[in-house]
Motif scaffolding. Structure first.
Motif, short mmCIF file in Angstrom:
data_model
loop_
_atom_site.label_atom_id
_atom_site.label_comp_id
_atom_site.label_asym_id
_atom_site.label_seq_id
_atom_site.Cartn_x
_atom_site.Cartn_y
_atom_site.Cartn_z
N GLN A 1 8.77 19.30 5.36
CA GLN A 1 8.90 18.05 4.61
C GLN A 1 9.51 16.99 5.51
OE1 GLN A 1 12.09 16.79 1.40
NE2 GLN A 1 10.61 18.16 0.40
N SER A 2 9.07 15.74 5.35
CA SER A 2 9.74 14.62 6.01
C SER A 2 9.78 13.46 5.04
CB SER A 2 9.02 14.21 7.31
OG SER A 2 7.79 13.55 7.01
N ARG A 3 10.82 12.66 5.18
CA ARG A 3 10.90 11.47 4.33
C ARG A 3 11.92 10.50 4.89
NH1 ARG A 3 13.83 15.27 0.77
NH2 ARG A 3 15.95 14.50 0.41
N GLU B 1 12.97 0.02 -7.25
CA GLU B 1 12.85 -0.12 -5.81
C GLU B 1 12.57 1.24 -5.19
OE1 GLU B 1 16.32 -1.95 -4.22
OE2 GLU B 1 15.98 -3.88 -5.21
N ILE B 2 11.95 1.23 -4.01
CA ILE B 2 11.61 2.48 -3.35
C ILE B 2 12.88 3.25 -3.01
CG2 ILE B 2 10.70 3.47 -1.21
CD1 ILE B 2 8.40 1.57 -1.34
N ARG B 3 12.90 4.54 -3.38
CA ARG B 3 14.01 5.44 -3.11
C ARG B 3 13.71 6.30 -1.89
NH1 ARG B 3 17.80 8.41 -6.51
NH2 ARG B 3 18.04 10.59 -5.87
N SER B 4 12.49 6.84 -1.82
CA SER B 4 12.08 7.71 -0.72
C SER B 4 10.60 7.51 -0.45
CB SER B 4 12.32 9.19 -1.06
OG SER B 4 13.67 9.46 -1.35
N VAL B 5 10.22 7.72 0.80
CA VAL B 5 8.81 7.79 1.18
C VAL B 5 8.63 9.11 1.91
CG1 VAL B 5 6.91 6.77 2.46
CG2 VAL B 5 8.61 5.28 1.39
N PHE B 6 7.77 9.97 1.37
CA PHE B 6 7.55 11.29 1.92
C PHE B 6 6.43 11.29 2.96
CE2 PHE B 6 10.04 12.35 -1.70
CZ PHE B 6 10.62 13.58 -1.44
N GLU B 7 6.42 12.34 3.73
CA GLU B 7 5.41 12.61 4.77
C GLU B 7 5.31 11.46 5.77
OE1 GLU B 7 1.74 15.57 3.99
OE2 GLU B 7 1.29 13.51 3.45
N VAL B 8 6.47 10.93 6.14
CA VAL B 8 6.48 9.77 7.04
C VAL B 8 5.96 10.12 8.43
CG1 VAL B 8 8.21 8.40 5.87
CG2 VAL B 8 8.94 10.12 7.51
N ALA C 1 0.83 -1.21 0.00
CA ALA C 1 0.00 0.00 0.00
C ALA C 1 0.86 1.26 0.00
CB ALA C 1 -0.93 -0.01 1.21
N ILE C 2 1.99 1.21 0.72
CA ILE C 2 2.91 2.35 0.73
C ILE C 2 3.55 2.50 -0.63
CG2 ILE C 2 5.03 3.27 1.73
CD1 ILE C 2 2.64 3.42 3.61
N ARG C 3 3.95 1.40 -1.23
CA ARG C 3 4.57 1.46 -2.56
C ARG C 3 3.63 2.08 -3.59
NH1 ARG C 3 8.79 -0.74 -5.31
NH2 ARG C 3 8.51 -0.88 -7.56
N ALA C 4 2.33 1.78 -3.47
CA ALA C 4 1.35 2.31 -4.42
C ALA C 4 0.98 3.76 -4.14
CB ALA C 4 0.10 1.44 -4.39
N GLU D 1 1.28 7.76 -3.76
CA GLU D 1 2.02 8.76 -4.52
C GLU D 1 3.19 9.34 -3.73
OE1 GLU D 1 -0.09 12.30 -5.52
OE2 GLU D 1 -0.98 12.53 -3.53
N ARG D 2 3.18 9.14 -2.43
CA ARG D 2 4.26 9.67 -1.60
C ARG D 2 5.52 8.81 -1.66
NH1 ARG D 2 0.47 10.56 3.64
NH2 ARG D 2 -0.36 8.60 2.79
N SER D 3 5.45 7.67 -2.34
CA SER D 3 6.63 6.83 -2.52
C SER D 3 7.27 7.10 -3.87
CB SER D 3 6.25 5.35 -2.43
OG SER D 3 5.87 5.01 -1.12
N ILE D 4 8.58 7.28 -3.87
CA ILE D 4 9.35 7.54 -5.09
C ILE D 4 10.26 6.34 -5.33
CG2 ILE D 4 10.87 9.16 -6.26
CD1 ILE D 4 8.19 10.37 -5.29
N VAL D 5 10.25 5.84 -6.56
CA VAL D 5 11.03 4.63 -6.86
C VAL D 5 12.24 4.97 -7.72
CG1 VAL D 5 9.01 3.14 -6.68
CG2 VAL D 5 9.66 4.07 -8.92
N GLU D 6 13.27 4.13 -7.62
CA GLU D 6 14.46 4.26 -8.45
C GLU D 6 14.09 4.02 -9.92
OE1 GLU D 6 17.56 5.01 -7.95
OE2 GLU D 6 17.93 4.85 -5.79
N PRO D 7 14.56 4.87 -10.85
CA PRO D 7 14.22 4.68 -12.26
C PRO D 7 14.68 3.34 -12.82
CG PRO D 7 15.17 6.86 -11.89
CD PRO D 7 15.35 6.09 -10.61
N ALA D 8 15.86 2.88 -12.41
CA ALA D 8 16.40 1.65 -12.98
C ALA D 8 15.85 0.40 -12.30
CB ALA D 8 17.93 1.67 -12.91
N SER D 9 16.01 0.32 -10.98
CA SER D 9 15.63 -0.90 -10.26
C SER D 9 14.16 -0.97 -9.91
CB SER D 9 16.45 -1.00 -8.96
OG SER D 9 16.06 0.02 -8.05
#
Length: 300
Positions: A134-136, A95-102, A80-83, A85-93
């Motif tokens: 901001q938090s992440r 995989e999750i790069r950052s999760v905002f508003e933690v 659910a976190i991955r889906a 919009e606050r989760s940012i994924v690595e372009p290549a892999s």
């Protein structure tokens, strides 16, 4: 919930024009008085004012690190976190790069924001009550996690979020050991005293690209070479639980992590309640609230 003011605010730091510009800092570095009570010593405050940053060897204890690291792992593994919009994924892999508003997603990280060791330092530096701009959590697994290119946070927060003044401080708290090889934070000491206004207009919805790979708001090689020659570069290492506080206008970045050793941290940005965001100074629309908050409620 507090909201932005619509009053006209003078732009002290022009950016995103036809050419790069440099402007001497127009704001104090320390907004509180030297005798403002708080966790930072007088010597520490003087060091922060001079260099633009302050390293803390152990902000949180090892048993606390484990709590926050387990929570980070839980969030990253949650579909659910991955889906979200606050989760940012690595372009290549991918995989999750950052999760905002933690601090809104997780009560555990909300407690960290309210911790006197954390918010107390922010109030001491900024001389007022503060809110979370901001938090992440940042995740840099081994073997190829990409870095964050050189930039000043304030340039983006001013241009795209509408922060009027340099009255904002960030803290990066290490949840894994920061080696000198696994993509640690680098800062140019003293660079916080010069604002570098970048060239080039801000595309609409620029954040969708910039959170993966920065483009708009990126200094030129020539400007970075000159700044590095003047200020030098400091690389931060330290055990899990260590932290680095740094001014919003520090020129900073981090390299890729091609080692087997992960580097993860929680990143919290405190802004003064007296420096609430207005409309962006150099962007067609403001960024989403989860990146640049519009809730100016003080941390309690």
């Amino acid at each position: 919930m507090a909201t932005a003011t619509t009053a006209t605010v003078t732009d002290l730091y022009p950016s995103r024009g036809a050419t790069e510009v440099t402007v001497p800092r127009q704001d104090p570095v320390l907004w509180g008085s030297p005798d403002t009570p708080g966790p930072i010593t007088t010597t520490g405050l003087q060091s922060y004012e001079r260099d633009g940053f302050l390293a803390v060897d152990q902000l949180i204890a090892p048993d606390e690190v484990e709590v926050y690291r387990r929570e980070l792992d839980r969030l990253v593994a949650d579909p659910a976190i991955r889906a979200d919009e606050r989760s940012i994924v690595e372009p290549a892999s991918q995989e999750i790069r950052s999760v905002f508003e933690v601090h809104k997603i997780s009560e555990i990280f909300a407690n960290l924001v309210r911790d006197p060791r954390v918010v107390g330092r922010a109030r001491q530096i900024l001389g007022s009550d503060v809110y979370v701009h901001q938090s992440r959590i940042n995740v840099k697994p081994g073997f190829g996690a990409s870095g964050f290119y050189w930039h000043s946070d304030f340039e983006t927060w001013h241009a795209e979020d509408g922060l009027p003044n340099m009255r904002t401080v960030s803290v990066s708290i290490a949840l894994t050991e920061n080696h000198d090889t696994n993509g640690g934070l680098m800062i140019m000491p003293g660079s916080h005293r010069t604002f570098l206004g970048c060239a080039g207009a801000t595309p609409k919805d620029n954040y969708k690209k910039s959170l993966q790979m920065q483009d708009a708001g990126t200094p030129s090689d020539e400007a970075l070479t000159a700044m590095a020659g003047e200020y030098g570069i400091k690389l931060f290492t330290g055990k899990a639980g260590s932290a680095t506080w740094f001014d919003c206008n520090c020129m900073h970045g981090s390299g890729d992590n091609i080692t087997p050793f992960p580097r993860s941290n929680v990143f919290i940005v405190f802004n003064s309640v007296e420096n609430a965001a207005v409309e962006p100074f150099a962007a067609p629309i403001r960024r989403p609230d989860f990146i640049g908050a519009r809730d100016f409620t003080p941390v309690r």
